[in-house]
Scaffold this motif. Sequence first.
Motif, mmCIF file in Angstrom:
data_model
loop_
_atom_site.group_PDB
_atom_site.id
_atom_site.type_symbol
_atom_site.label_atom_id
_atom_site.label_comp_id
_atom_site.label_asym_id
_atom_site.label_seq_id
_atom_site.Cartn_x
_atom_site.Cartn_y
_atom_site.Cartn_z
ATOM 1 N N GLU A 250 -76.371 -27.267 75.613
ATOM 2 C CA GLU A 250 -75.089 -27.898 76.302
ATOM 3 C C GLU A 250 -74.678 -29.186 75.564
ATOM 4 O O GLU A 250 -73.656 -29.845 75.551
ATOM 5 N N ILE A 251 -75.937 -29.916 75.173
ATOM 6 C CA ILE A 251 -75.629 -31.161 74.599
ATOM 7 C C ILE A 251 -75.182 -31.061 73.380
ATOM 8 O O ILE A 251 -74.013 -31.843 72.835
ATOM 9 N N ARG B 146 -81.578 -24.758 77.240
ATOM 10 C CA ARG B 146 -80.293 -24.879 77.873
ATOM 11 C C ARG B 146 -79.636 -26.162 77.681
ATOM 12 O O ARG B 146 -78.643 -26.136 77.416
ATOM 13 N N LEU B 147 -80.704 -27.189 77.935
ATOM 14 C CA LEU B 147 -80.118 -28.583 77.786
ATOM 15 C C LEU B 147 -79.623 -28.816 76.232
ATOM 16 O O LEU B 147 -78.728 -29.480 76.191
ATOM 17 N N VAL C 290 -84.784 -39.324 83.264
ATOM 18 C CA VAL C 290 -84.694 -37.924 83.772
ATOM 19 C C VAL C 290 -86.100 -37.052 83.755
ATOM 20 O O VAL C 290 -86.670 -37.202 82.908
ATOM 21 N N LEU D 210 -79.448 -34.554 70.508
ATOM 22 C CA LEU D 210 -79.084 -35.940 70.852
ATOM 23 C C LEU D 210 -78.684 -36.823 69.896
ATOM 24 O O LEU D 210 -78.040 -37.808 70.215
ATOM 25 N N PHE E 218 -86.380 -38.873 78.649
ATOM 26 C CA PHE E 218 -86.380 -37.674 79.454
ATOM 27 C C PHE E 218 -88.094 -37.584 79.412
ATOM 28 O O PHE E 218 -88.804 -37.587 78.509
ATOM 29 N N GLU F 107 -87.918 -23.144 80.263
ATOM 30 C CA GLU F 107 -86.502 -22.587 80.536
ATOM 31 C C GLU F 107 -85.338 -23.614 80.518
ATOM 32 O O GLU F 107 -84.401 -23.195 80.035
ATOM 33 N N VAL F 108 -85.833 -24.818 81.019
ATOM 34 C CA VAL F 108 -84.595 -25.708 80.981
ATOM 35 C C VAL F 108 -84.389 -26.141 79.640
ATOM 36 O O VAL F 108 -83.201 -26.651 79.272
ATOM 37 N N VAL G 211 -84.892 -32.358 87.622
ATOM 38 C CA VAL G 211 -84.806 -31.251 87.729
ATOM 39 C C VAL G 211 -86.040 -30.320 87.794
ATOM 40 O O VAL G 211 -87.070 -30.329 87.032
ATOM 41 N N ILE H 107 -71.381 -30.557 73.631
ATOM 42 C CA ILE H 107 -70.427 -31.558 73.855
ATOM 43 C C ILE H 107 -70.412 -32.755 72.747
ATOM 44 O O ILE H 107 -69.421 -33.288 72.519
#
Lengths: 327, 249
Positions: A321-322, A317-318, A289, A231, A268, A313-314, A307, A325
């Motif tokens: 993906e961040i 992946r988070l 979140v 982030l 988060f 697990e989450v 979520v 981007i």
Amino acid sequence: MANILAVVEQRDGALRRISGEVVTAAKQIADATGGEVHAVVVGAAGGASGADGLGRFGAARVVQVEGEGLDRYVAEAYAAAVADLAREGKYYAVLFGASAQGRDLAPRVAARLDVPLAGDATGLAVEAGELLVTRPVYAGRAFAQLTIKAEPRLVSVRPNTFRPREAAAAGTVETRQAAAGADAARTRVREVRAATGGRLDVGEAPIVVAGGRGMKGPENWQALEDLVDALGPTAALGASRAVVDAGWRPHGEQVGQTGKTVSPQLYFAVGISGAMQHLAGMRSAKTIVAINKDPDAPIFKVADYGVVGDAAEVLPRLAEEIRSIAR
Amino acid sequence: MKIVVCIKRVPDTEARIRISGDGRSIDPAGVKFVISPYDEFALETALRMKEAAGSGEVIALTVGEANSAEQLRSALAMGADRAVLLKGEPTLDGLVTARALAAELKAYGADLILLGMKAVDFDQQQVAPMLAELLDLPCVTIAAQVEMEGGVAVCHRETEGDTEVVETALPAVISITKGAYEPRYPSLKGIMAAKKKPLEEKAAQLGESRIELRTMTAPPERPAGRIVGQGADAVPELIRALREEAKVL
Ligand SMILES: Cc1cc2nc3c(=O)[nH]c(=O)nc-3n(C[C@H](O)[C@H](O)[C@H](O)COP(=O)(O)OP(=O)(O)OC[C@H]3O[C@@H](n4cnc5c(N)ncnc54)[C@H](O)[C@@H]3O)c2cc1C
Ligand SMILES: Nc1ncnc2c1ncn2[C@@H]1O[C@H](COP(=O)(O)O)[C@@H](O)[C@H]1O
């Protein structure tokens, strides 16, 4: 003349984030009173880098008060400098940031000027010449609207609440010598232990990634740190009390009633159930979140996006993906 | 070692807060009141310091209405030696409270005055530095730990991101945050003993509050959120929502 004094902050000679917010809040009042914003920053000789940029947020004048050893916050010397300026300028209001420094400094200045202080404002308005201050009470379970029957009106503003806004003004910088230097200190700092390893503190970061008991153990914090890194530099780590009490994380990271109150743009809550005392510290975040494996966890009641799943697990992946981007 | 701990009666942190009919206060019906949690940490710190010194006195002091005697009794049950209730209604103007405390404390000759970092009702976080200024004493705020070392008090102070180890000579004013110690539970023996300990009541020297409370309102409702999905597969939708709807990424 109904001018406003904005008390801004430097650290290691550079203006802190909160400074633009305090000047923006001051400008909002000045626009209603028809006065000017003056900003003051106390520091060591050489000034604070960025002070000349405060005109951008509406400061007509910037006063740098310089003194020996004042690169660090020295309560006695800072309070004397700000109180002197406040007296001299006959201000309508004096604004501070409700940062760690502002929360120490503002009450001292209030006592010296013999005026009350409204701390932690989240809203400011001028109505018929009165300054209407809105601030949370009972840990955000209620809001109080109040006015101050004294001049100058002392107010501290909650970090991350008044987003810095451009409003060009002269921003003329002048420098003065502080009446008192670091030798005015009545307490002595023996040692400073940096806790956040160069990251922003949870109390002031615009993005917070907080972990709770659902993270299962301190060894799993790497996944949260990876998300913080993805982030970027405006993100910081936070924690629930359960994990602080368990010794997994330092108390400086705790969010909630007996920890820090945060109002980031994005929060988060990972493996955090959402107890009342935790919500007290973060419910004013703009976007929340929640990642939790229990669909009935109370945190989902305040979350904007939830979520349901295993944090282990989450999170990877988070973060991935961040990062993608950001690239 | 004479240590004064300033405590305040506040609603329990779990309490549901409802605004009363006058729109300017909370409805106390059904609300449990407690010692503000940070003040409990302050009291625990004081008791440990007294124990470490081997002798001394811990005095619990409050500005509050008659019912604040309940919290003073709790403080006595935890181990304070005596208590003083300065009767009067505390307001949002912390300077008025600080003045009332200062007027009382002038004659005490206390070595240490401990307060909570903040009272969890109005969350003002201001009385400790104000009190120090009024008494012209050194002040350390947000201390997570305090220990005596060769005549000075050594405090671990939490600032933004750092811990400062700060020392101060006595007498001093120190505000306490949650830290090294868990507040003790009163034992049955402590509760019995508390009934016999001195609890003095007198009028507080309260000036007029210069903060005028106009209204108190419930917090704005958060718009209902939604579950974006289950497990790692929900991540793309979460990111889309954060970027396109919330516009925070
Ligand atoms: C006076 C007082 C002051 C307090 N002050 C604070 C405070 O400042 N801050 C604070 O946070 N608390 C505070 N508390 C404590 C508070 O009441 C809660 O006990 C605490 O917040 C719980 O922390 P937690 O959510 O991490 O743990 P838990 O309540 O145990 O919740 C853990 C959550 O993780 C979820 N979970 C489990 N496994 C996984 C997994 N694999 N993946 C994802 N999710 C998972 C569970 O479903 C659960 O919801 C205070 C309490 C008191 C009495
Ligand atoms: N009415 C009061 N009586 C005694 N102590 C108080 C009172 N109000 C505040 N304090 C003390 O000052 C601390 C900070 O309170 P505040 O500035 O109101 O957040 C509290 O934790 C108490 O230790």
